[in-house]
Motif scaffolding. Structure first.
Motif, PDB file in Angstrom:
ATOM      1  N   GLN A 157      38.589  29.913  29.627  1.00  0.00           N
ATOM      2  CA  GLN A 157      37.802  30.694  30.387  1.00  0.00           C
ATOM      3  C   GLN A 157      38.142  32.257  30.191  1.00  0.00           C
ATOM      4  OE1 GLN A 157      35.256  29.178  32.248  1.00  0.00           O
ATOM      5  NE2 GLN A 157      36.164  27.339  30.894  1.00  0.00           N
ATOM      6  N   ASP A 165      30.941  35.187  38.372  1.00  0.00           N
ATOM      7  CA  ASP A 165      31.905  34.641  37.645  1.00  0.00           C
ATOM      8  C   ASP A 165      33.180  33.968  37.971  1.00  0.00           C
ATOM      9  OD1 ASP A 165      30.212  35.916  35.452  1.00  0.00           O
ATOM     10  OD2 ASP A 165      31.549  37.505  35.268  1.00  0.00           O
ATOM     11  N   VAL A 169      34.335  30.169  37.363  1.00  0.00           N
ATOM     12  CA  VAL A 169      35.507  29.677  36.447  1.00  0.00           C
ATOM     13  C   VAL A 169      36.430  28.867  37.372  1.00  0.00           C
ATOM     14  CG1 VAL A 169      35.227  31.799  34.976  1.00  0.00           C
ATOM     15  CG2 VAL A 169      36.712  31.919  36.755  1.00  0.00           C
ATOM     16  N   LYS A 172      37.066  25.260  36.686  1.00  0.00           N
ATOM     17  CA  LYS A 172      37.698  25.065  35.688  1.00  0.00           C
ATOM     18  C   LYS A 172      39.213  25.299  35.610  1.00  0.00           C
ATOM     19  CE  LYS A 172      34.057  23.840  33.076  1.00  0.00           C
ATOM     20  NZ  LYS A 172      33.767  22.639  32.430  1.00  0.00           N
TER      21      LYS A 172
END
Length: 418
Positions: A157, A165, A169, A172
């Motif tokens: 990432q 953002d 992320v 993940k």
């Protein structure tokens, strides 16, 4: 901190009846620098004070943010036994000075030309009714995001530049085995995150309207509601044990590769450096999402309490002079993580994070995007500081809290203090 006329009189009487007793060459200093990195910085101050023939008497009070230290300090002052010096920041300097308990240090300031050496916004913070009553040791930037780059490499990432953002992320990072954002449950830590989110949502001018001017329209605006809605989403970035740790324990999670990021002032850098981590390699320092063109500041500084003994007064002068020494501030902040309060160039700073902090500070001064920290008492007095921390902390710890109601609660609480 607010005292009635009766309390002010009582303090003055107790101060006279029970004068502080201390060795002439000893300087007792109250502070809240108790993390490993902060202890390393304190050791620099102790050694350099010893070189001046003075003995450091440590009065460290645990508790990030300094609320515990302020409680202890009030108790000491009311009993008529204040320390020679105490770490006080921002509006608290003027609040203590208004009680008539602080010593003016204009003699040292004039002799050493403090007005010429300090940025005006710093010197103004240190004065009461035009007189210096405090000496600074640094400038801290609060809106830093500390990043473990290895976590992002393993998760495949990019480091977030915006809050969207950040939220994107986070899943993940969790899948890769990382806590997205290291956090501790102390109220001041919640408030510190709130500052960065508020600044990202509203910009510097709105931040000042809300947190410095306490404008009711700003405090109840759609921008403030958006800020609390973002704060609600922040809960998904924390781990289940987040309420049980101090700020430096949260930093340690990033150092150990258990967490990907932490939003924290640059005192966190001291913890990285103490453990041999290199900026730009082992960790990254970037502005909090959406705040790259702004700078949330607080200034670590010390006040001197009135002392009856002339030798003690001379010891305080020596301490004030040392705190404003350029070589001391460089050595101290290499450990503490901030940048010297003295008006220095970026290329004189020690590491890349400090160089960036200085450049961003200078640019923010020029562009008018410097904003004072509410969390650390720079934007408002202790009562407003406490209210913001408590309201934001209660909100972020309650998964059922309503952002609109929280906004109304915060505005009402602040306006009640006016």
């Amino acid at each position: 901190m607010r005292f009635s006329l009766v309390n002010r009189t009582l303090l003055a009487i107790l101060f006279i009846i029970f004068p502080a007793v201390s060795l002439a060459n000893e300087v007792e200093v109250l502070h809240w620098w108790t993390s490993p990195g902060e202890n390393a910085a304190v050791n620099v101050l102790e050694r350099q004070l010893s070189d001046k023939g003075l003995k450091w008497k440590d009065f460290g009070v645990e508790g990030g943010g300094g609320s515990n230290a302020m409680t202890v300090l009030k108790s000491r002052v009311i009993s008529g036994n204040p320390p020679a010096a105490a770490q006080i920041r921002g509006k608290g300097i003027q609040e203590w000075a208004s009680l008539g308990l602080l010593r003016e240090i204009d003699d040292v300031a004039r002799k050493e030309q403090w007005d010429a050496k300090l940025p005006e916004m710093v010197s103004d913070t240190l004065k009461f009714q035009g007189h210096y009553v405090a000496a600074p040791v640094n400038i801290h930037r609060n809106n830093w995001l500390w990043v473990n780059p290895e976590a992002f490499r393993k998760a495949g990432q990019k480091i977030p530049e915006t809050w969207e953002d950040m939220f994107r992320v986070a899943p993940k990072l969790k899948e890769a085995g990382y806590i997205p954002l290291a956090y501790g449950g102390e109220p001041w830590q919640a408030s510190a995150i709130f500052e960065s989110v508020l600044l990202a949502k509203g910009g510097a001018e709105f931040y000042r309207q809300a947190m410095v001017d306490n404008d009711p329209a700003a405090l109840t605006s759609k921008t403030m509601i958006k800020t609390f809605k973002a704060m609600a989403r922040m809960r998904g970035l924390f781990d289940q044990n987040s309420s049980r740790r101090s700020w430096d324990q949260a930093t340690q999670l990033v150092i150990d590769g258990k967490a990907a990021m932490q939003l924290m002032g640059d005192w966190a850098k001291g913890e990285f450096l103490l453990q041999g981590k290199q900026p730009g390699i082992d960790f990254l320092c970037i502005p909090a999402p959406g705040t790259k063109d702004t700078f949330v500041y607080n200034i670590d500084s010390f006040v001197m309490f009135n002392m009856p003994d002339e030798q003690q007064k001379r010891a305080q002068q020596s301490l004030a002079s040392l705190l404003m020494n350029a070589d001391f501030q460089r050595a101290f902040n290499q450990k503490k993580g901030g940048i010297p309060a003295l008006d220095l160039r970026a290329d004189q700073e020690i590491d890349s994070c400090a160089q960036k902090s200085r450049r961003d500070f200078n640019r923010s001064m020029e562009q008018g995007t410097l904003v004072p920290s509410t969390t650390h008492g720079m934007a408002a007095g202790e009562r407003v500081q406490h209210v913001v921390s408590e309201v934001v902390s209660q909100f972020i710890n309650d998964p059922h809290a309503d952002p609109t109601k929280a906004v109304k609660q915060l505005s009402l609480a602040i306006q009640t203090l006016k």
